[in-house]
Design an enzyme around this catalytic site. Structure first.
Site, short mmCIF file in Angstrom:
data_model
loop_
_atom_site.label_atom_id
_atom_site.label_comp_id
_atom_site.label_asym_id
_atom_site.label_seq_id
_atom_site.Cartn_x
_atom_site.Cartn_y
_atom_site.Cartn_z
N LYS A 195 0.86 -1.18 0.00
CA LYS A 195 0.00 0.00 0.00
C LYS A 195 0.90 1.22 0.00
O LYS A 195 1.59 1.49 0.98
CB LYS A 195 -0.90 0.00 1.23
CG LYS A 195 -1.72 1.28 1.35
CD LYS A 195 -2.74 1.19 2.48
CE LYS A 195 -3.52 2.48 2.60
NZ LYS A 195 -4.56 2.40 3.65
N LYS A 248 -2.27 -2.02 -3.63
CA LYS A 248 -3.03 -0.77 -3.73
C LYS A 248 -2.11 0.42 -3.85
O LYS A 248 -1.16 0.47 -3.08
CB LYS A 248 -3.88 -0.71 -2.45
CG LYS A 248 -4.52 0.59 -2.16
CD LYS A 248 -5.22 0.50 -0.83
CE LYS A 248 -5.68 1.88 -0.44
NZ LYS A 248 -6.21 1.92 0.89
#
Ligand code: PBG
Ligand code: ZN
Length: 325
Positions: A195, A248
């Site tokens: 992330k 992500k």
């Protein structure tokens, strides 16, 4: 000419025959922002996405489920008055997420996969994803028991999958241990292995009212210049008990999705995040692009890179308008 690849592109049926990748409702996970108040309002920077009451969320999910969209990822949007420095609302038995999970499980049982975001930023008064000390430093180890308790609350309510997005080290192990100790051995963990920090989450933070009040998230989310770091963290997460791995944002990380796929660690979920969705919507509104087509091309590229599933704000629209089925 012996080799003419165009032979296999001559008709839709022929193209379908040789298509390598597909996008079906089963590949998509629909995010929901759930609020304790009644009623719903559209989020300006996420066209078509609502902050919705528990009741309205159940109604939306019922529609989606009929069209084959069978997984949801829930984010709580508590009132400003519920926010504290330690984010204790996250561990409230009657917080909006436990209430929503119970309602969804009562309505749909095993037909629906309920995933819940596990992170403190929606519940802390300062908006960071963990507890903060007097110097403004986000404290890793002090945050772990709170995250684990939050995940336990979701599991008790009936959640199928806890999805920690906080980026504290060791949180997968902390969550796994507490879930197991309480008998929730079958509650899965979808860990945000990769992330990156940055500007990609802007519209989400409007939606969830979760922007940090000072500083940024660079001391816990990853540096977008790094790839190997993310692969190492993915290994650690699997060692700690992660069942699935999140990458992500999605499109800027197709390389990492591909490399994780090659490493064959666990099913991979990609998060097509708020600004990836909203920039398509904005350009569509300006008349500059065909939004539906562009959205599909985003999602199919993410599948082609190797994602087994995709969290996408476009899920509902895609099945409603029938551009996937
Ligand atoms: C909370 C969280 C965020 C997103 C998912 N979980 C925001 C953030 O880290 O600031 C972003 C999702 C999106 O942009 O759609 N930790
Ligand atoms: Zn957070």
């Amino acid at each position: 000419m012996l080799n003419r690849s165009r032979r296999l592109r001559t008709s839709a049926a022929m193209r379908n025959l040789v298509a390598e990748t597909d996008l079906r409702p089963r590949h998509l996970i629909q995010p929901h922002f759930v609020q304790p108040q009644s009623g719903s309002s559209e989020i300006a920077s996420l066209p078509g996405i609502l902050r919705a009451s528990v009741e309205d969320t159940v109604r939306q999910v019922e529609q989606d489920l009929k069209r084959g969209l069978a997984s949801v990822l829930l984010f709580g949007v508590p009132d400003a008055e519920s926010k504290t420095p330690d984010g204790r609302y996250a561990c409230d038995h009657n917080g909006v997420i436990p209430v929503a999970v119970r309602a969804l499980k009562k309505a749909f049982g095993a037909d629906l996969i309920v995933m819940t975001d596990v992170c403190l930023c929606g519940c802390t008064s300062h908006g960071h994803c963990g507890v903060v000390d007097e110097h403004g430093v986000v404290r890793n180890d002090e945050t772990l028991p709170i995250l684990a308790e939050m995940a336990l609350r979701h599991a008790e309510a009936g959640a199928d999958v806890a999805a920690p997005s906080d980026m504290m080290d060791g949180r997968v192990a902390a969550i796994r241990d507490l879930l197991d100790a309480n008998g929730y051995t079958n509650t899965s963990i979808l860990s945000y292995a990769i992330k990156h920090a940055g500007a990609y989450y802007g519209p989400f933070r409007d939606a969830a009212d979760s922007s940090p009040k000072f500083g940024d998230r660079r001391s816990y989310q990853m540096d977008p210049r790094n790839a190997r770091e993310g692969l190492q963290d993915a290994l650690l997460d699997v060692d700690e008990g992660a069942d699935m791995l999140m990458v992500k944002p999605a499109l800027p990380n197709l390389d990492l999705i591909w490399r994780l796929r090659e490493a064959q660690l666990a099913p991979i979920c990609a998060y097509h995040v708020s600004s990836e969705f909203s920039s398509v919507k904005a350009a569509d509104r300006l008349g500059w692009v065909n939004g539906d087509q562009l959205m599909f091309e985003h999602l199919i590229a993410i599948r082609r890179a190797g994602a087994d599933m995709i969290v996408s704000y476009a899920g509902r629209e895609a099945v409603e308008k029938g551009w996937i089925s």
